[in-house]
Design a protein around this motif. Structure first.
Motif, PDB file in Angstrom:
ATOM      1  N   ILE B  84       0.827  -1.210   0.000  1.00 51.75           N
ATOM      2  CA  ILE B  84       0.000   0.000   0.000  1.00 51.75           C
ATOM      3  C   ILE B  84       0.857   1.253   0.000  1.00 51.75           C
ATOM      4  O   ILE B  84       0.369   2.341  -0.302  1.00 51.75           O
ATOM      5  N   CYS B  85       2.135   1.116   0.296  1.00 51.59           N
ATOM      6  CA  CYS B  85       2.964   2.317   0.459  1.00 51.59           C
ATOM      7  C   CYS B  85       3.931   2.486  -0.719  1.00 51.59           C
ATOM      8  O   CYS B  85       4.891   1.720  -0.851  1.00 51.59           O
ATOM      9  N   PRO B  86       3.703   3.478  -1.564  1.00 49.76           N
ATOM     10  CA  PRO B  86       4.616   3.692  -2.688  1.00 49.76           C
ATOM     11  C   PRO B  86       6.057   3.923  -2.224  1.00 49.76           C
ATOM     12  O   PRO B  86       7.000   3.429  -2.848  1.00 49.76           O
ATOM     13  N   LEU B  97       8.862   3.127   4.943  1.00 49.72           N
ATOM     14  CA  LEU B  97       7.663   2.313   4.764  1.00 49.72           C
ATOM     15  C   LEU B  97       6.543   2.709   5.724  1.00 49.72           C
ATOM     16  O   LEU B  97       6.659   2.537   6.938  1.00 49.72           O
ATOM     17  N   SER B  98       5.489   3.234   5.174  1.00 42.86           N
ATOM     18  CA  SER B  98       4.234   3.451   5.894  1.00 42.86           C
ATOM     19  C   SER B  98       4.357   4.332   7.131  1.00 42.86           C
ATOM     20  O   SER B  98       5.414   4.864   7.437  1.00 42.86           O
ATOM     21  N   SER B  99       3.231   4.444   7.824  1.00 41.73           N
ATOM     22  CA  SER B  99       3.204   5.368   8.962  1.00 41.73           C
ATOM     23  C   SER B  99       4.092   4.886  10.099  1.00 41.73           C
ATOM     24  O   SER B  99       4.590   5.685  10.890  1.00 41.73           O
ATOM     25  N   GLY B 101       7.023   3.901   9.862  1.00 44.13           N
ATOM     26  CA  GLY B 101       8.319   4.522   9.614  1.00 44.13           C
ATOM     27  C   GLY B 101       8.303   6.019   9.830  1.00 44.13           C
ATOM     28  O   GLY B 101       9.220   6.589  10.421  1.00 44.13           O
ATOM     29  N   LYS B 102       7.228   6.654   9.352  1.00 41.60           N
ATOM     30  CA  LYS B 102       7.178   8.117   9.474  1.00 41.60           C
ATOM     31  C   LYS B 102       7.081   8.520  10.944  1.00 41.60           C
ATOM     32  O   LYS B 102       7.638   9.531  11.366  1.00 41.60           O
ATOM     33  N   ILE B 103       6.384   7.693  11.716  1.00 41.67           N
ATOM     34  CA  ILE B 103       6.257   8.001  13.137  1.00 41.67           C
ATOM     35  C   ILE B 103       7.605   7.804  13.840  1.00 41.67           C
ATOM     36  O   ILE B 103       7.959   8.541  14.762  1.00 41.67           O
ATOM     37  N   LYS B 126      10.148  11.935   0.764  1.00 36.36           N
ATOM     38  CA  LYS B 126       9.883  10.769  -0.095  1.00 36.36           C
ATOM     39  C   LYS B 126       8.655  10.040   0.428  1.00 36.36           C
ATOM     40  O   LYS B 126       8.723   8.910   0.920  1.00 36.36           O
ATOM     41  N   CYS B 127       7.555  10.721   0.370  1.00 43.69           N
ATOM     42  CA  CYS B 127       6.282  10.166   0.851  1.00 43.69           C
ATOM     43  C   CYS B 127       5.185  10.903   0.114  1.00 43.69           C
ATOM     44  O   CYS B 127       5.251  12.121  -0.042  1.00 43.69           O
ATOM     45  N   ASN B 128       4.213  10.174  -0.362  1.00 41.39           N
ATOM     46  CA  ASN B 128       3.124  10.795  -1.118  1.00 41.39           C
ATOM     47  C   ASN B 128       2.043  11.409  -0.233  1.00 41.39           C
ATOM     48  O   ASN B 128       1.077  11.953  -0.757  1.00 41.39           O
ATOM     49  N   VAL B 129       2.204  11.251   1.068  1.00 39.72           N
ATOM     50  CA  VAL B 129       1.137  11.656   2.006  1.00 39.72           C
ATOM     51  C   VAL B 129      -0.207  11.169   1.453  1.00 39.72           C
ATOM     52  O   VAL B 129      -1.214  11.876   1.474  1.00 39.72           O
ATOM     53  N   CYS B 130      -0.173   9.942   0.983  1.00 40.70           N
ATOM     54  CA  CYS B 130      -1.346   9.403   0.288  1.00 40.70           C
ATOM     55  C   CYS B 130      -2.380   8.862   1.261  1.00 40.70           C
ATOM     56  O   CYS B 130      -3.547   8.696   0.910  1.00 40.70           O
ATOM     57  N   GLY B 131      -1.944   8.561   2.484  1.00 39.48           N
ATOM     58  CA  GLY B 131      -2.900   8.057   3.474  1.00 39.48           C
ATOM     59  C   GLY B 131      -3.220   6.588   3.331  1.00 39.48           C
ATOM     60  O   GLY B 131      -4.103   6.077   4.024  1.00 39.48           O
ATOM     61  N   GLY B 132      -2.510   5.882   2.459  1.00 37.24           N
ATOM     62  CA  GLY B 132      -2.760   4.440   2.341  1.00 37.24           C
ATOM     63  C   GLY B 132      -2.462   3.724   3.645  1.00 37.24           C
ATOM     64  O   GLY B 132      -3.175   2.806   4.065  1.00 37.24           O
ATOM     65  N   CYS B 133      -1.405   4.160   4.301  1.00 35.39           N
ATOM     66  CA  CYS B 133      -1.040   3.568   5.594  1.00 35.39           C
ATOM     67  C   CYS B 133      -2.114   3.885   6.632  1.00 35.39           C
ATOM     68  O   CYS B 133      -2.480   3.038   7.450  1.00 35.39           O
ATOM     69  N   GLN B 134      -2.612   5.085   6.575  1.00 32.21           N
ATOM     70  CA  GLN B 134      -3.621   5.521   7.546  1.00 32.21           C
ATOM     71  C   GLN B 134      -4.860   4.614   7.496  1.00 32.21           C
ATOM     72  O   GLN B 134      -5.454   4.309   8.528  1.00 32.21           O
TER      73      GLN B 134
END
Ligand SMILES: Cc1cc2nc3c(=O)[nH]c(=O)nc-3n(C[C@H](O)[C@H](O)[C@H](O)COP(=O)(O)OP(=O)(O)OC[C@H]3O[C@@H](n4cnc5c(N)ncnc54)[C@H](O)[C@@H]3O)c2cc1C
Ligand code: SF4
Ligand code: SF4
Lengths: 491, 486
Positions: B84-86, B97-99, B101-103, B126-134
């Motif tokens: 899910i995470c580009p 990778l995903s939230s 990682g960002k957290i 390097k994140c689309n802020v796409c919310g797929g992880c959310q």
């Protein structure tokens, strides 16, 4: 109080000198490619902690591998340079098992994620370590097949769970995930490639670890400290179409034990589990909150899958007989309704509800650990009573689970213990409670699974000297420079 | 009063720019656009509730690092599980990778364990802020996941260490041209030329009253291959005989790109001007409805602008609606009728900004249901999942085939979050992955409702040598709508 800020370097090592680090990184990149090895601080940081109480520690390098050959070359190099290597797939083991005790290199297998073979007739699959539960479930569903799913995060690795004696939610039928292993390919810490089980004799045969000497045991339960599993054969099973869940509740843990013992004699369940009131809540109350007086203290769900209605009826008949018997004994067992979401959490497998930690941590925040043990069933009740006192004494919910495994009357006894990881004080409070509980369990004949180092120390204190001597000797034999996940077994 | 150039920009600023003084002497917050063709704006000082990273600290400690956000998993049965995470697909390491990682980054920054350096800043962008992880997460910080990512970016910008060099151009362009494309104002209207030629000019709402403002958005205006989107939209509106106007050369950016990059001051500057303008247009030109065909603008109006305390007052009596919803309503009331058949096999791509970004999260603020700050549940009725699909299915001849990853689990095209500007190669590569997924359905073409996705997915198709083309839903509707609607 805020969580302690400092991230430790592995205790026993000094920081790696910069020039040495650069040289090593260069070498690693030459093996796996420029993009797949790093010493970037923020990446190391992302691998430095997990959900457990285990103190975060930084690795020095992170390496992503794609092939068996790369794994071999990395291990040969690490062995030569004596660099610790910590295998990693998703880091969700709840025991700090991928936190590098002594720095070194995290070897991340998420890109080795091929399902190499799926034989729906022979009923086994061969997978790489990065294959997730979600991924395998989807592949198996195409043939109406399943594995003995645990309730961990769907993104976690099937192989890592299996080699660490993972506990499925169909243990009563299939046994532990490690009992489902049919063959293995492993890279030794010294870089040699070995095979154990039928695939060692015929490269295409992955159906069984028996009847040869069970060398798969050299890599199961060792928490990645004896070698790297690069391929794993596992048994898979047909999904029977009819699900029937029998649910009861009672007021006393002894009554629950009596019911579970009785029912398990008939071997009709895929899963036979009981949970205390606190664990039946979604989420577990944090901090401790007393159970309402009118609520039963224990609930049990016995999951059964049948191929035909008649089979289901036969199971139902047995279950009704057991309930009758238990009632006649004067126990407080009652047939009960189990909350819908809690049931789904345990039967829709792999479980997103449980795997997401929603029902464990949502209230506490950030942290979870457990005294997670395999314990003789006849000790569950007395241990629970002790645990309850300890947990409540620490203002924590006694969210305890008891699950009967296949065969011998023993099984999981565990207190899922969420805590507020933002607070160092609350984290330490949970750690102390958990270690105290663990000691009680060990002294009653229980064994912790996927043990963090704190637990390993307690095990070793009590271990037969011959056991420790053999373990050390095997470890030395397989891993002469002690590079593989060093420190984890407390030896 | 000072000199004004066509009612838009201070002459002195204009001169600065023509001297090649790009981005220098950045416009201060309120110095822009005090009047639009005689419409004098109020200059309301707005108060914004945009959280800082520090303010999100308690929230981000709710993450357990369980990693559920790494894969989109649906139990089914049969179950489906997909990446899910580009960013994770491309860069692999945890952290990317995903939230989860960002957290980790956010925690490290707040604890002081991570200090700004090029690699860290790069990783945060390097994140689309796409919310797929959310979509996968279930814990109390779920509602804040994109906010956490953007709060890190806001800190980067506030600390003067970002955004990434290529993305800085956006900030400069916004400040110089009020659009992220470094496009001179007059170019904004180029897409309307065919209409002029056909003798069907489009009304300028600043000059003539209209109840509907078609807010084109910068991508539709400046990005040449994407001009088909406003063209199809305006064509449909003409065919339907709607009383609509545009802002023409006076349209300024919605601020979405700036917000996604963490340039909150640039965002506020344009957002406040827009809000004030909308209010004026309502009061003086009869504006009732703002229609936009840009998912980014729509997201900004629906999710970012309400962070201004004055939002309610400014937008009273004004409805913001995405073209797809607008046309769907007309379809449902019988005003939009398709005459022709379009025998196309298509698949539908849910843009993040018009889909899951519009999810409403119910939070127990007072602690009356669960506990203070608990995430209770989500509502996705504002997410444009079913509406575009229903419109598509309503077009005679359309054979709609679904991809594996749809709706809340849609796989981002890879263009959002500043990635198309900052990392265009990666954006196109990721779009190629999505195109491949579309092709696996057996569809010939992909349809969406976002000009950004339009551009990026077509880039992806070219990059992979696929014949699949991305069309905007309006393009299809325009094809089958008769010249004079009945
Ligand atoms: C909410 C929740 C519920 C859970 N429920 C269950 C459950 O029901 N049953 C259960 O058993 N577990 C459970 N777990 C624990 C965990 O999810 C599983 O054990 C999981 O499968 C581990 O996968 P992982 O990818 O996270 O492994 P990791 O944590 O990455 O690794 C686990 C161990 O395996 C080692 N390892 C990794 N790859 C290799 C390799 N290639 N070769 C050798 N060693 C390797 C690592 O070094 C580590 O010691 C749960 C976890 C959570 C968060
Ligand atoms: S963001 Fe949510 S899903 Fe991801 S690791 Fe954290 S708690 Fe789990
Ligand atoms: S927002 Fe999208 S790109 Fe960013 S971490 Fe989440 S899934 Fe990945």
């Amino acid at each position: 109080m805020k969580a302690k800020k400092e991230i430790k370097k592995g205790k026993a090592v000094k920081a790696v000198r910069t020039d040495k680090k650069e040289r090593i990184l260069k070498e690693l990149k030459s093996i796996v490619g420029e993009k797949n090895a790093t010493t970037d601080q923020h990446i190391l940081y992302a691998y430095s902690y997990d959900m457990s109480f285990v103190t975060p520690k930084l690795p020095d390098y992170v390496v992503i591998v794609h092939t068996v050959e790369e794994v071999q070359r990395i291990l040969k190099f690490a062995n030569k340079e004596k660099i610790p290597v910590v295998p990693y797939t998703s880091g969700t083991n709840i025991g700090g098992l991928c936190i590098p005790e002594r720095g070194g290199m995290i070897l991340d297998f998420k890109k080795m994620n091929k399902i190499i073979k799926l034989d729906p007739e022979a009923l086994y699959a061969v997978i790489e370590p990065g294959v997730s539960h979600g991924q395998l479930a989807e592949a198996l569903y195409k043939y109406n097949l399943r594995f003995g799913w645990p309730v961990g995060p769907p993104s976690a690795s099937v192989a890592s769970c299996a080699i660490c004696h993972g506990i499925g939610h169909m243990n009563a039928r299939y046994g532990l995930n490690s009992q489902e292993i049919t063959s293995m390919e492993v890279v030794l810490p010294t870089g040699e490639l070995v095979r154990v089980g039928s695939c060692a004799i015929n490269p295409d045969a992955w159906h069984s670890c028996l009847p040869m000497p069970q060398m798969d045991g050299l890599f199961k339960g060792w928490l990645g400290s004896t070698g790297i599993v690069t391929k794993l054969g596992i048994a898979v099973h047909h999904i029977p179409p009819i699900l029937k869940i029998f649910t009861v509740s009672c007021d006393h843990v002894d009554d629950m034990y009596s019911y579970m013992l009785n029912l398990s004699n008939y071997e009709i369940c895929d899963d036979l589990t009981a949970v205390s009131w606190w664990l039946s809540q979604v989420p577990i109350p944090y901090p401790y909150k007393p159970k309402p007086d009118d609520a039963p203290e224990w609930f049990s769900y016995a999951t059964t899958f049948s191929f035909t209605e008649k089979e289901k009826e036969a199971r139902t008949e047995i279950w009704e007989k057991v309930v009758d018997e238990e009632k006649k004994k004067g126990t407080s067992i009652q047939v009960t309704h189990y909350p819908e979401e809690a049931l789904k959490a345990r039967t829709q497998l792999p479980s997103q509800i449980v795997g997401s930690t929603k029902n464990y941590c949502k209230m506490a925040g950030g942290g979870i650990s457990w005294p997670g043990t395999f314990t003789p069933a006849n000790r569950w009740a007395p241990i629970y009573k002790e645990w309850k006192k300890i947990m409540i004494g620490h203002n924590l919910s006694p969210s305890v689970r008891m699950s009967m495994y296949r065969g011998v009357h023993y099984g999981m006894l565990r207190a899922m213990t969420p805590f507020n990881k933002q607070s160092a004080k609350e984290t330490e409070n949970a750690r102390q409670a958990i270690v105290e509980c663990l000691k009680v369990d060990l002294d009653n004949g229980g064994m912790p699974y996927k043990p963090p180092v704190d637990f390993a120390m307690e095990i070793n204190k009590r271990a037969h000297p011959g056991y420790l001597m053999l373990m050390k000797r095997l470890k030395k034999f397989l891993d002469p420079n002690d590079i593989m996940n060093p420190g984890k077994l407390g030896i | 009063m000072e000199h004004w150039n066509n009612g838009l920009i201070k002459k002195t600023e204009m001169e600065n720019r023509s001297n090649g003084n790009l981005g220098m002497g950045r416009l201060t917050h309120r110095s822009i656009i005090p009047s639009f063709r005689g419409l004098k704006l109020e200059e309301v000082i707005m108060k914004w509730n945009i959280p800082s990273l520090k303010e999100l600290e308690d929230v981000l400690w709710r993450c357990t690092a369980c990693g559920t956000c790494k894969e989109a998993y649906e139990y089914g049965p049969p179950s489906v599980s997909s990446p899910i995470c580009p960013a994770g697909e491309e860069f692999s390491f945890e952290g990317f990778l995903s939230s989860r990682g960002k957290i980790a980054f956010a925690r490290g920054i707040l604890s002081g364990d991570l200090k700004w350096n090029d690699a860290l800043i790069d990783a945060i962008y390097k994140c689309n802020v796409c919310g797929g992880c959310q979509s996968q997460c279930e814990l109390d910080h779920k509602p804040f996941i994109p906010e956490i990512i953007e709060a890190m970016r806001r800190k980067i910008v506030a600390d003067g260490v970002g955004p990434m060099p290529k993305q800085k151009v956006i900030a400069q362009s916004l400040s110089s041209y009020d659009n992220p494309y470094q496009g001179p104002r007059r170019v904004r209207l180029d897409w309307t030329r065919p209409f002029k030629k056909q003798g069907k000019p489009i009304k300028n709402i600043l000059e003539e009253p209209a109840s509907i403002l078609y807010y084109v958005g910068c991508t539709g205006g400046y990005n040449v291959p994407v001009r088909v989107v406003p063209q199809a939209t305006a064509s449909i509106f003409h065919k339907l005989g709607l009383d609509f106007g545009i802002l023409g050369e006076s349209e300024i950016c919605c601020g979405s790109t700036a917000m996604r990059l963490g340039d909150v001051e640039a965002f506020k500057r344009v957002a406040e001007s827009n809000l004030e303008l909308f209010r004026k247009l309502h009061d003086e030109k009869g504006l009732k409805t703002i229609v936009t065909s840009c998912a980014g603008c729509y997201r900004a109006f629906m999710k970012d602008y309400p962070m201004a305390e004055e939002y309610g007052r400014m937008m009273e009596g004004i409805r913001v609606i995405h073209t797809s919803q607008f046309l769907y309503d007309l379809y449902m009331t019988g005003q939009l009728k398709f005459a022709e058949s379009l025998p196309w096999k298509v698949t539908y791509h849910d843009p993040c900004h018009a889909g899951r970004h519009l999810t409403k999260f119910i939070i127990d603020k007072e602690g009356t249901q669960l506990w203070a700050g608990a995430y209770v549940k989500l509502e996705d009725k504002d997410c444009l999942y079913d509406i575009p699909r229903q419109l598509l299915k309503a077009i005679p001849g359309i054979d709609l085939r679904e991809m594996r990853r749809i709706k809340a689990n849609s796989y981002c095209c890879g263009g959002g979050g500043g990635v198309m500007t900052g990392y265009n190669d990666w954006a196109a590569r990721n779009a190629g992955i999505r195109i491949q997924e579309g092709m696996e359905t057996g569809a010939d073409h992909m349809v969406s409702i976002c000009p950004f996705c339009h551009y990026n997915l077509n880039q992806g198709a070219q990059g992979t040598g696929s014949k699949m083309k991305l069309f905007d839903l309006t393009e299809l509707i325009d094809k089958v709508l008769p010249e004079k609607a009945s």
